[in-house]
Motif scaffolding. Structure first.
Motif, mmCIF file in Angstrom:
data_model
loop_
_atom_site.group_PDB
_atom_site.id
_atom_site.type_symbol
_atom_site.label_atom_id
_atom_site.label_comp_id
_atom_site.label_asym_id
_atom_site.label_seq_id
_atom_site.Cartn_x
_atom_site.Cartn_y
_atom_site.Cartn_z
ATOM 1 N N THR A 50 5.211 -4.659 -6.923
ATOM 2 C CA THR A 50 4.871 -3.280 -7.276
ATOM 3 C C THR A 50 5.726 -2.790 -8.426
ATOM 4 O O THR A 50 5.238 -2.109 -9.342
ATOM 5 C CB THR A 50 5.052 -2.364 -6.050
ATOM 6 N N TYR A 51 7.018 -3.149 -8.407
ATOM 7 C CA TYR A 51 7.906 -2.737 -9.501
ATOM 8 C C TYR A 51 7.498 -3.409 -10.804
ATOM 9 O O TYR A 51 7.441 -2.767 -11.861
ATOM 10 C CB TYR A 51 9.352 -3.090 -9.159
ATOM 11 N N GLY A 52 7.186 -4.702 -10.739
ATOM 12 C CA GLY A 52 6.831 -5.422 -11.956
ATOM 13 C C GLY A 52 5.532 -4.938 -12.570
ATOM 14 O O GLY A 52 5.438 -4.756 -13.788
ATOM 15 N N ILE A 53 4.528 -4.708 -11.740
ATOM 16 C CA ILE A 53 3.228 -4.283 -12.270
ATOM 17 C C ILE A 53 3.278 -2.834 -12.760
ATOM 18 O O ILE A 53 2.457 -2.418 -13.590
ATOM 19 C CB ILE A 53 2.133 -4.454 -11.194
ATOM 20 N N GLY A 54 4.278 -2.068 -12.278
ATOM 21 C CA GLY A 54 4.377 -0.670 -12.664
ATOM 22 C C GLY A 54 5.374 -0.396 -13.764
ATOM 23 O O GLY A 54 5.650 0.778 -14.051
ATOM 24 N N ALA A 106 -0.125 -7.389 0.908
ATOM 25 C CA ALA A 106 -1.009 -7.204 -0.245
ATOM 26 C C ALA A 106 -1.942 -6.016 -0.032
ATOM 27 O O ALA A 106 -2.212 -5.248 -0.968
ATOM 28 C CB ALA A 106 -1.824 -8.475 -0.487
ATOM 29 N N ALA A 107 -2.432 -5.839 1.201
ATOM 30 C CA ALA A 107 -3.324 -4.716 1.490
ATOM 31 C C ALA A 107 -2.602 -3.385 1.371
ATOM 32 O O ALA A 107 -3.235 -2.347 1.125
ATOM 33 C CB ALA A 107 -3.917 -4.866 2.894
ATOM 34 N N ALA A 108 -1.283 -3.391 1.518
ATOM 35 C CA ALA A 108 -0.516 -2.147 1.392
ATOM 36 C C ALA A 108 -0.313 -1.742 -0.059
ATOM 37 O O ALA A 108 0.084 -0.597 -0.324
ATOM 38 C CB ALA A 108 0.846 -2.303 2.082
ATOM 39 N N PHE A 109 -0.586 -2.644 -0.995
ATOM 40 C CA PHE A 109 -0.329 -2.336 -2.408
ATOM 41 C C PHE A 109 -1.081 -1.103 -2.909
ATOM 42 O O PHE A 109 -0.476 -0.230 -3.549
ATOM 43 C CB PHE A 109 -0.661 -3.559 -3.273
ATOM 44 N N PRO A 110 -2.396 -0.950 -2.659
ATOM 45 C CA PRO A 110 -3.075 0.246 -3.177
ATOM 46 C C PRO A 110 -2.497 1.550 -2.637
ATOM 47 O O PRO A 110 -2.567 2.586 -3.302
ATOM 48 C CB PRO A 110 -4.531 0.062 -2.714
ATOM 49 N N PHE A 111 -1.912 1.506 -1.456
ATOM 50 C CA PHE A 111 -1.363 2.726 -0.864
ATOM 51 C C PHE A 111 -0.010 3.102 -1.467
ATOM 52 O O PHE A 111 0.514 4.170 -1.182
ATOM 53 C CB PHE A 111 -1.234 2.557 0.650
ATOM 54 N N THR A 112 0.564 2.203 -2.283
ATOM 55 C CA THR A 112 1.811 2.518 -2.974
ATOM 56 C C THR A 112 1.555 3.125 -4.347
ATOM 57 O O THR A 112 2.510 3.481 -5.048
ATOM 58 C CB THR A 112 2.667 1.249 -3.148
ATOM 59 N N THR A 145 -6.339 -1.522 -10.919
ATOM 60 C CA THR A 145 -7.248 -2.251 -11.809
ATOM 61 C C THR A 145 -6.716 -3.643 -12.107
ATOM 62 O O THR A 145 -7.434 -4.646 -12.007
ATOM 63 C CB THR A 145 -7.431 -1.469 -13.123
ATOM 64 N N ILE A 146 -5.431 -3.699 -12.479
ATOM 65 C CA ILE A 146 -4.812 -5.002 -12.743
ATOM 66 C C ILE A 146 -4.798 -5.837 -11.478
ATOM 67 O O ILE A 146 -5.041 -7.046 -11.501
ATOM 68 C CB ILE A 146 -3.384 -4.808 -13.291
ATOM 69 N N GLY A 147 -4.538 -5.192 -10.340
ATOM 70 C CA GLY A 147 -4.472 -5.923 -9.081
ATOM 71 C C GLY A 147 -5.775 -6.596 -8.714
ATOM 72 O O GLY A 147 -5.789 -7.751 -8.268
ATOM 73 N N VAL A 148 -6.912 -5.909 -8.898
ATOM 74 C CA VAL A 148 -8.190 -6.499 -8.505
ATOM 75 C C VAL A 148 -8.552 -7.648 -9.445
ATOM 76 O O VAL A 148 -9.086 -8.683 -9.001
ATOM 77 C CB VAL A 148 -9.295 -5.424 -8.476
ATOM 78 N N GLY A 164 -8.907 4.950 -5.047
ATOM 79 C CA GLY A 164 -10.017 5.076 -5.967
ATOM 80 C C GLY A 164 -10.908 3.845 -5.992
ATOM 81 O O GLY A 164 -10.838 2.965 -5.124
ATOM 82 N N ARG A 165 -11.724 3.767 -7.045
ATOM 83 C CA ARG A 165 -12.738 2.712 -7.139
ATOM 84 C C ARG A 165 -12.115 1.327 -7.150
ATOM 85 O O ARG A 165 -12.509 0.448 -6.380
ATOM 86 C CB ARG A 165 -13.569 2.918 -8.418
ATOM 87 N N PHE A 166 -11.136 1.124 -8.013
ATOM 88 C CA PHE A 166 -10.564 -0.215 -8.124
ATOM 89 C C PHE A 166 -9.745 -0.586 -6.894
ATOM 90 O O PHE A 166 -9.652 -1.757 -6.543
ATOM 91 C CB PHE A 166 -9.712 -0.319 -9.395
ATOM 92 N N ALA A 167 -9.167 0.400 -6.239
ATOM 93 C CA ALA A 167 -8.472 0.115 -4.978
ATOM 94 C C ALA A 167 -9.458 -0.327 -3.907
ATOM 95 O O ALA A 167 -9.154 -1.213 -3.088
ATOM 96 C CB ALA A 167 -7.693 1.347 -4.521
ATOM 97 N N ASN A 168 -10.654 0.264 -3.899
ATOM 98 C CA ASN A 168 -11.683 -0.175 -2.954
ATOM 99 C C ASN A 168 -12.047 -1.637 -3.192
ATOM 100 O O ASN A 168 -12.133 -2.436 -2.243
ATOM 101 C CB ASN A 168 -12.933 0.699 -3.102
#
Length: 606
Positions: free
Chosen positions: A218-222, A271-277, A285-288, A430-434
């Protein structure tokens, strides 16, 4: 009377243990530990006088930006330094090599700190823009590195030189010897097997490891600016190397090996907790896209990593699945004008891709090596050119040619619209998190298929074909049938991922499925992800795909030199770690024959 005398055999000389730098070991250890502590202090000082440098390094008492990364490196250096003294309690941090971990931590902290100092000077116009904290951290990290390099290690026995060597040969011999000495200075040792902990404690260790992985990702992607991402790469790389030298990675790996199911569930939960952070869809978007790339790479790993078949046109199967799903999605650009539910389009995409895999594999899998690679490369280009020409002018009107199939609607599964924001567990996604969560489910399916396949009779046959096809055929394995199954299964998994990609991207065009392109996924990047991460493993391609997608996305500031820098990095990695980042034990021994043989090898060689 005959007198027999026995000559005493001279004992082998003891291995010399000295450091790379001629400083007494006690002073070097104190320098390394003290330098790490001073580095921690320096991160609470101001490093520059102006906030023009990103991260605002002008504040006293509150580290920010790159200071946080240097602080982490300083903490690791100090802890490993104290552990090398045998401090009670801290010695458990280093079941492997405390000195090796200290050297890696000190080197990584030095690299991050000096990169920051140089970046400040370059951006602001000279060393005059540094405050006292900038000079302190430069001196402290340099002292820690020099002290760590003075720690003694067992030097390798020098290779005898030939007196008849030419100057160039003598130089190469000396360079090779110096390199062996340098590697020995940072070498670690295999930690002794630890006593088995209670089950609940081992599960807590797995949970902690997964939580740490989520925090780091999460830190790296952000990371918000280029300098911070480069510093993150340096700190994360050397930090992981340090804990590996310390033996922590080996201990955690042993625990996860005993609880494979718990580890897999924990990894996907993290991994599933990532969108909630995340507060918005920017990084989801990058994650999907990373998950799409990683899932296809894992499917290719069946073909390349398990069966040993070099496939250079694998991205075409992703395109087959995407185009199939797009044609039956209800898109106004589709000539079929049908709208199937997602489960039907996904199964159809996987089935059509499997059929293409069989049709291509049946006449070509009797080839081997480079010949097979050339044929698969040709198939990839044939697919792209075919869909490009099916525009109603050069061929039948099926794919709309270069315009592709556009306006692909968002998925709607049981009333859940993936294109709308939803509130789950008190957080708005949002959309990409879905689509991230959906793609995570697809990835889980692919992981289960890979794991069950590799542990099956067919999986053992794939590995036998990979190791020695002639010997496998002599033992009664039907090589053609086994390879065709691998080809078809890999194609089906890629088609399944493609059925989701079509809805994520809204549009499917031929340009998305090239052999090589600056934006993954493409065949070259997919193969690189498998080789980089580690062939034949589950986590290897996932990590390799994440790095290969994330790093180019974050190195946009390099401009035209982006691919050059990326290519140089891959060449260096393949030179010094050809088995990949997360190799299985068997493949690691192929490249490092001097390593100790494992006591037990699993069916996949892990």
């Amino acid at each position: 009377m005959t007198t027999q005398t026995s000559a005493e055999t001279p004992s082998a000389p003891a291995a010399v243990q000295t450091g790379l730098i001629g400083i007494p070991a006690s002073l070097g250890r104190a320098l390394a530990t003290g330098g790490g502590a001073l580095t921690i202090v320096s991160t609470f000082l101001a490093w520059t006088w102006t906030a023009e440098f990103p991260g605002d390094l002008t504040v006293y008492g509150y580290p920010g930006g790159l200071q946080v990364l240097v602080l982490i490196g300083g903490v690791l250096t100090t802890l490993f330094g104290l552990a090398s003294y045998g401090v009670k309690g801290l010695d458990r941090l280093t079941p492997g090599s405390a000195d090796g971990a200290l050297k890696m931590a000190a080197l990584g902290t030095f690299a991050t700190a000096w990169y920051t100092v140089i970046a400040i000077s370059a951006k602001l116009g000279g060393l005059v823009n540094l405050e006292a904290g900038g000079f302190v951290v430069a001196i402290a990290t340099l002292a820690a590195l020099l002290g760590a390099l003075a720690l003694p290690f067992e030097r390798p026995t020098p290779e005898p030189s030939d007196p008849d060597d030419t100057g160039l040969e003598a130089f190469r011999h000396q360079s090779r010897q110096n390199w062996n000495v340098f590697k020995a200075a940072f070498a670690g040792k295999t930690p002794a097997p630890a006593a088995q902990l209670p089950v609940y404690v081992e599960i807590l260790v797995i949970v902690a490891a997964m939580a740490l992985g989520l925090i780091v990702f999460t830190y790296g992607i952000g990371t918000e600016y280029d300098q911070l991402f480069v510093g993150f790469l340096i700190t994360a790389g050397f930090g992981f190397a340090a804990i590996a030298k310390a033996g922590i990675v080996a201990r955690v790996s042993a625990i996860t090996a005993r609880h494979r199911t718990v580890t897999m569930v924990g990894a996907f939960t993290a991994a599933a907790a990532f969108p909630f952070t995340q507060s918005d869809d920017q990084y989801a978007t990058i994650g999907v896209y990373i998950l799409i790339f990683a899932t296809v790479a894992l499917g290719l790993n069946i073909v390349v990593g398990l069966a040993g078949l070099l496939d250079l046109g694998y991205v075409a199967f992703l395109g087959v699945g995407a185009y199939t799903a797009a044609l039956v999605s209800g898109s106004p650009s589709s000539p079929l004008h049908v709208s199937w539910p997602f489960w039907a389009s996904a199964l159809t995409g996987a089935a059509v891709a499997m059929v293409f895999g069989v049709l291509i594999g049946a006449p070509t899998l009797r080839l081997r090596g480079d010949y097979l690679a050339i044929v698969t490369l040709g198939f990839g280009e044939i697919f792209r050119i075919t869909v490009l020409n099916m525009d109603g002018t050069s061929g039948p009107d099926v794919t709309n040619g270069s315009n592709g199939i556009s306006s692909i609607p968002n998925l709607d599964i049981l009333g859940f619209d993936f294109g709308q924001e939803h509130t789950l567990l008190g957080a708005t996604i949002g959309r990409f998190a879905n689509y991230f969560l959906l793609m995570l489910l697809i990835t889980l399916i692919v992981v289960v298929v890979f794991r069950r396949s590799s542990d099956s009779r067919i999986g053992r046959a794939w590995i036998a074909i990979r190791e020695d096809e002639t010997a496998a055929l002599a033992m009664g394995i039907n090589g053609f049938r086994v390879k065709l199954i691998a080809f078809a299964l890999g194609a089906a998994l890629a088609g399944l991922a493609g059925s989701v990609q079509a809805h994520v991207t809204y549009t499917v065009t031929p340009e998305q499925y090239q052999f090589a392109h600056v934006v993954p996924p493409n065949s070259a990047f997919l193969l690189a992800a498998v080789v980089l991460g580690g062939m034949g493993t589950i986590s290897g391609p996932l990590v390799g795909a994440a790095l290969l997608y994330l790093i180019p996305a974050k190195l946009q500031f390099l401009g035209d030199y982006q691919l050059f820098a990326f290519g140089v990095t891959l060449v260096l990695l393949m030179r010094f770690r050809p088995e990949g980042l997360i190799p299985n034990r068997r493949r690691q021994l192929e490249f490092h024959e001097e390593a100790e043989a494992p006591a037990v090898l699993t069916k996949a060689g892990a």
